[in-house]
Write a protein that holds these residues in place. Structure first.
Motif, short mmCIF file in Angstrom:
data_model
loop_
_atom_site.label_atom_id
_atom_site.label_comp_id
_atom_site.label_asym_id
_atom_site.label_seq_id
_atom_site.Cartn_x
_atom_site.Cartn_y
_atom_site.Cartn_z
N ILE A 389 23.75 2.89 8.43
CA ILE A 389 24.95 3.61 8.84
C ILE A 389 25.48 4.46 7.69
O ILE A 389 25.85 5.63 7.87
N THR A 390 25.52 3.89 6.49
CA THR A 390 26.00 4.61 5.32
C THR A 390 25.16 5.85 5.07
O THR A 390 25.67 6.95 4.85
N SER A 391 23.84 5.68 5.08
CA SER A 391 22.95 6.82 4.83
C SER A 391 23.08 7.86 5.93
O SER A 391 23.05 9.06 5.66
N GLY A 392 23.22 7.41 7.19
CA GLY A 392 23.35 8.36 8.29
C GLY A 392 24.63 9.18 8.18
O GLY A 392 24.62 10.40 8.37
N ILE A 393 25.75 8.52 7.86
CA ILE A 393 27.01 9.24 7.72
C ILE A 393 26.95 10.22 6.56
O ILE A 393 27.42 11.36 6.65
N ALA A 394 26.35 9.79 5.44
CA ALA A 394 26.23 10.68 4.28
C ALA A 394 25.32 11.86 4.58
O ALA A 394 25.60 13.00 4.20
N ALA A 395 24.20 11.60 5.27
CA ALA A 395 23.29 12.69 5.63
C ALA A 395 23.97 13.70 6.53
O ALA A 395 23.78 14.92 6.38
N GLY A 396 24.78 13.22 7.47
CA GLY A 396 25.50 14.13 8.34
C GLY A 396 26.52 14.96 7.59
O GLY A 396 26.63 16.17 7.78
N ALA A 397 27.27 14.30 6.68
CA ALA A 397 28.31 15.02 5.94
C ALA A 397 27.72 16.13 5.10
O ALA A 397 28.32 17.20 4.94
N ARG A 398 26.53 15.92 4.57
CA ARG A 398 25.89 16.94 3.74
C ARG A 398 25.35 18.09 4.57
O ARG A 398 24.90 19.09 4.03
N ARG A 399 25.40 17.95 5.89
CA ARG A 399 24.94 19.03 6.78
C ARG A 399 26.06 19.52 7.69
O ARG A 399 25.81 20.13 8.72
N GLY A 400 27.30 19.26 7.30
CA GLY A 400 28.43 19.74 8.07
C GLY A 400 28.72 18.94 9.31
O GLY A 400 29.46 19.40 10.19
N LEU A 401 28.19 17.72 9.41
CA LEU A 401 28.42 16.84 10.56
C LEU A 401 29.23 15.64 10.09
O LEU A 401 28.70 14.74 9.45
N LEU A 402 30.53 15.66 10.38
CA LEU A 402 31.39 14.55 9.96
C LEU A 402 31.47 13.52 11.06
O LEU A 402 31.85 13.84 12.19
N ILE A 403 31.13 12.27 10.74
CA ILE A 403 31.17 11.18 11.71
C ILE A 403 32.10 10.11 11.16
O ILE A 403 31.87 9.61 10.06
N LYS A 404 33.13 9.76 11.92
CA LYS A 404 34.18 8.90 11.39
C LYS A 404 33.96 7.45 11.76
O LYS A 404 34.72 6.86 12.53
N GLY A 405 32.90 6.86 11.22
CA GLY A 405 32.69 5.44 11.41
C GLY A 405 31.39 5.10 12.11
O GLY A 405 30.80 5.90 12.84
N GLY A 406 30.94 3.87 11.86
CA GLY A 406 29.68 3.42 12.44
C GLY A 406 29.73 3.32 13.96
O GLY A 406 28.73 3.55 14.63
N ALA A 407 30.90 2.96 14.52
CA ALA A 407 31.01 2.85 15.97
C ALA A 407 30.74 4.20 16.63
O ALA A 407 30.02 4.29 17.63
N ALA A 408 31.31 5.27 16.07
CA ALA A 408 31.08 6.61 16.63
C ALA A 408 29.62 7.00 16.47
O ALA A 408 29.02 7.57 17.39
N LEU A 409 29.03 6.71 15.32
CA LEU A 409 27.63 7.07 15.09
C LEU A 409 26.71 6.36 16.08
O LEU A 409 25.75 6.95 16.58
N GLU A 410 26.99 5.09 16.37
CA GLU A 410 26.20 4.37 17.36
C GLU A 410 26.34 4.98 18.75
O GLU A 410 25.37 5.17 19.48
#
Length: 738
Positions: A389-410
């Motif tokens: 989850i941490t890596s996924g959120i960080a990868a998204g943020a570095r590409r202009g995709l902000l995800i606010k939490g693991g629940a949203a990412l799932e």
């Protein structure tokens, strides 16, 4: 705002709101151990420790527990702790980004590395002595085992007293002591060495995971050229103040959020927003910190301080998102809480049952029971979800995709329908006036009347009308009692008359169908134009038509969603003809003529069928964004995108929605792989241990090795790109699947 409220409440109650930086955590179970220990102290409330940001927050009654006791409790567990209020502010020569370990200590100088080196030398010396003096073989490796047992055993006892009796340190200490008692000194020394090496590797991997967001912080240049009296002076970018003017030369990075006051250029904002095409900038255009100036020199007035610029706010939001546990992570934590005691029970039965019931050899089954204890640690399993989850959120943020939490990412990866707002989302949000149709008076009088009503509004249609009036030199007439009727009209008193600018439906409700030129409205709407009717004292006085073109990537974005097996629907308050004209261009279902409450009803219908996401501009679509399983903000500007919804597209690209879904599915696949590795290795070693195949050192390797493998696999997500979308039939792990 929430932290400020808690601080105020704490002060009122005579309690201190404290923040500490905690170092040395290798996996989320470390954070749980610290929370448990701290929570048992008297006078402490609201304990929260983020494994990813390493920040401990709590409220403390110092009369009940002094700070020194709190800090010593954490240190006794083997972790470093520092009051964040005492951390010194970086100077211009500092290189730390502010993310991760503030000390920036090299890994080989850390206490864990020194301990590992000491045990390693003792083990090597022990084997050398055993080879040179065979009579000392049974004793040569005892010092290495005792050193490890002294360090890890003391930590295990501290954890047990603090409420964590089933820690890996306790299991390892019992196994080491047991091996020494039954004469397996070589096994005991290898166990403590592998455990120390494993902790060191886990720490390095955890540091790499935490640094996933550091690349964003590094985008802001360390220095800036401040213009004073037509002279550019180099200063620290961290010390820029609102209102200062900076020079950004071609090839320079923008040092702060600001507004262009002189010059024209193209700025590459892809490192922050993911927008691949350089954005043209001119006087009045906003720029964000970290963008790369491509062509001409720009003079930029600073509008935000360094601590509040876009990148700083992104980092703050990402750290908060990483601290929020995903549903799968919570399920696995509950599962592991039962798993470890179960394995300990199996280990005890393994030691007792065969010798007592069947007369088996005590040495053999004590040895196998000790090996099972080492297999009982669930570190790799607990880490499997948060690391991904941490890596996924960080990868998204570095590409202009902000995800606010693991629940949203799932949840994003499970959606089967995407509802889009039209204006500013599928379209560019910059409509232009195409037709003025006065029913009484002239074009200029009609435009002046409408501009007076819309003056001060931020709605795209209002801005288009005001721009048209300004371009035509039409003066603004005074207006009073301005009011907006959401989804219907804007109104004000102009020249003593109640002037209303609204939809044809609103006009029909106010004055009937007669006199509003229904045929002309239909013809304009068939051309894909939005028509507003102007009423004066409930009498139609004119029509204004506007057209907003689809975003350049909208067609590709809808097609990408279709390839992922996701249905797309456009929800718009515009009329059916205009909506269908846009829908035909994009190949998307259309639900038109919707008021805000109608959009909520449509979202409810879609949710009844399958998980649904709503994509809006973050301004006018708040209720629908909140009602959907996932709300995605775009098109409303960076400020809005950072503060609203469950996810935000900084690049305002429709294709970014497909990227979000693909990233979510890639993350869930990664979690699935991690759980299989963690549980698979445990299952294999459980069987081989009972069969007598697994040595103690292999048992400890099954835990530390699995933890390192899981972390390294999760780190692969930092290099994620949406070159090949995940197929719709991919197996996505959830708590129900387990």
């Amino acid at each position: 705002m929430l932290d400020e409220a808690r601080i105020g409440q704490a002060v009122a109650e005579g309690k201190s709101a404290l923040r500490y930086k905690v170092t040395g955590m290798d996996c989320p179970s470390c954070a749980t151990k610290i929370e448990t220990a701290v929570g048992r102290l008297s006078g402490i409330e609201d304990v929260s420790l983020s494994y990813h940001s390493q920040v401990l927050k709590l409220r403390l009654d110092e009369a009940a527990t002094p700070r020194e006791r709190l800090e010593s409790t954490i240190r006794s567990l083997g972790f470093g702790v520092e009051d964040m209020d005492r951390i010194q502010v970086m100077t211009e020569g500092d290189t730390d980004t502010g993310v991760g370990d503030p000390a920036g200590q090299a890994w080989w100088t850390t206490p864990k590395a020194r301990l590992t080196g000491l045990i390693g030398m003792l083990v090597a010396a022990g084997f050398l002595v055993s080879w040179l003096i065979p009579d000392l073989e049974d004793y040569a490796l005892v010092p290495a085992a005792l050193v490890g047992l002294a360090v890890f055993g003391r930590r295990a006892l501290a954890l047990a007293r603090a409420g964590s009796p089933f820690s890996i340190e306790m299991l390892m200490s019992i196994a080491t002591a047991g091996a020494l008692i039954i004469g397996e000194t070589a096994e005991a020394s290898i166990v403590v060495l592998l455990f120390a090496v494993g902790e060191l590797l886990e720490g390095l991997a955890a540091g790499a995971a935490r640094s996933g967001i550091k690349a964003l912080a590094a985008l802001v240049p360390r220095t800036a050229l401040v213009i004073e009296d037509d002279v550019a002076r180099e200063v620290s970018a961290s010390r820029l103040e609102i209102g200062q003017v900076v020079l950004v030369r071609p090839g320079d990075r923008v040092p702060a959020d600001g507004e262009v006051i002189d010059g024209e250029s193209d700025v590459d904002e892809s490192p922050v927003t993911g927008e691949s095409v350089p954005v043209p900038k001119q006087v009045g255009s906003p720029v964000i910190a970290g963008g790369i100036n491509a062509t001409g020199a720009l003079r930029v007035r600073v509008t935000r301080e360094a601590s509040d610029n876009t990148i700083a706010r992104i980092i703050h939001l990402v750290e908060e998102a990483q601290a929020a546990k995903a549903p799968t992570a919570r399920f696995i934590e509950r599962f592991s809480g039962r798993y470890t005691p179960f394995v300990i029970l199996v280990a005890v039965l393994t030691v007792l049952v065969p010798p007592l019931a069947f007369g088996a050899d005590w040495h053999t089954w004590i040895y196998r029971g000790l090996a099972l204890l080492l297999i009982g640690c669930p570190c790799a399993l607990i880490l499997s979800t948060p690391a991904a989850i941490t890596s996924g959120i960080a990868a998204g943020a570095r590409r202009g995709l902000l995800i606010k939490g693991g629940a949203a990412l799932e949840t994003i990866g499970r959606v089967r329908a995407i509802a889009f707002d039209k204006t500013g989302t599928l379209t560019q949000g910059r409509p232009q006036v195409t037709d003025l149709v006065p029913l009484t008076g002239t074009d200029r009088s009609l435009l002046g009347m409408v501009a007076a009503v819309e003056n001060g509004s931020s709605h795209p249609i209002a801005r288009a009308i005001l721009d048209c009036a300004a371009g035509g030199g039409v003066p603004l007439r005074p207006a009073r009692e301005q009011k907006a009727l959401p989804g219907r009209a804007a109104q004000a008193i102009v020249g003593g008359k109640l002037v209303e600018v609204g939809s044809p439906r609103h006009a029909a409700e106010r004055c009937g169908l007669e006199g509003i030129s229904a045929d002309r409205i239909a013809a304009l709407e068939d051309e894909g134009k939005t028509v507003v009717v102007v009423l004066a004292d409930a009498q139609p006085v004119g029509l204004i038509a506007l057209r907003d073109e689809p975003r350049p990537d909208a067609l590709r974005g809808i097609a990408a969603l279709r390839d992922l097996g996701v249905r797309s629907i456009m929800l718009t308050g515009d009329n059916i003809r205009t909506g269908q004209a846009i829908g035909r261009k994009l190949g998307i279902e259309v639900k038109a003529g919707l008021l805000p409450e109608n959009k909520l009803n449509e979202i409810a219908v879609l949710k009844a069928e399958a998980p649904v996401a709503m994509v809006g501009d973050g301004i006018n679509d708040g209720p629908a964004l909140a009602a959907a399983d996932v709300g995605i903000a775009m098109g409303g500007g960076t400020d809005v995108a950072l503060e609203t919804a469950d996810a935000a597209l900084l690049g305002n690209r429709v294709e970014g929605v497909a990227d979000l879904i693909a990233l979510s599915r890639a993350t869930m696949t990664n979690i699935h792989q991690n759980v299989v590795v963690a549980l698979g290795l445990k299952a294999v070693f459980l069987v081989t241990t009972l069969l007598g195949v697994t040595d103690l050192w292999l048992a400890i390797l099954s835990d530390t090795g699995a933890t390192v493998l899981v972390t390294l696999n999760a780190l692969r997500l930092l290099r994620w790109s949406n070159a090949q979308p995940e197929p719709v039939h991919a197996n996505h792990l959830s708590s129900q699947d387990l």
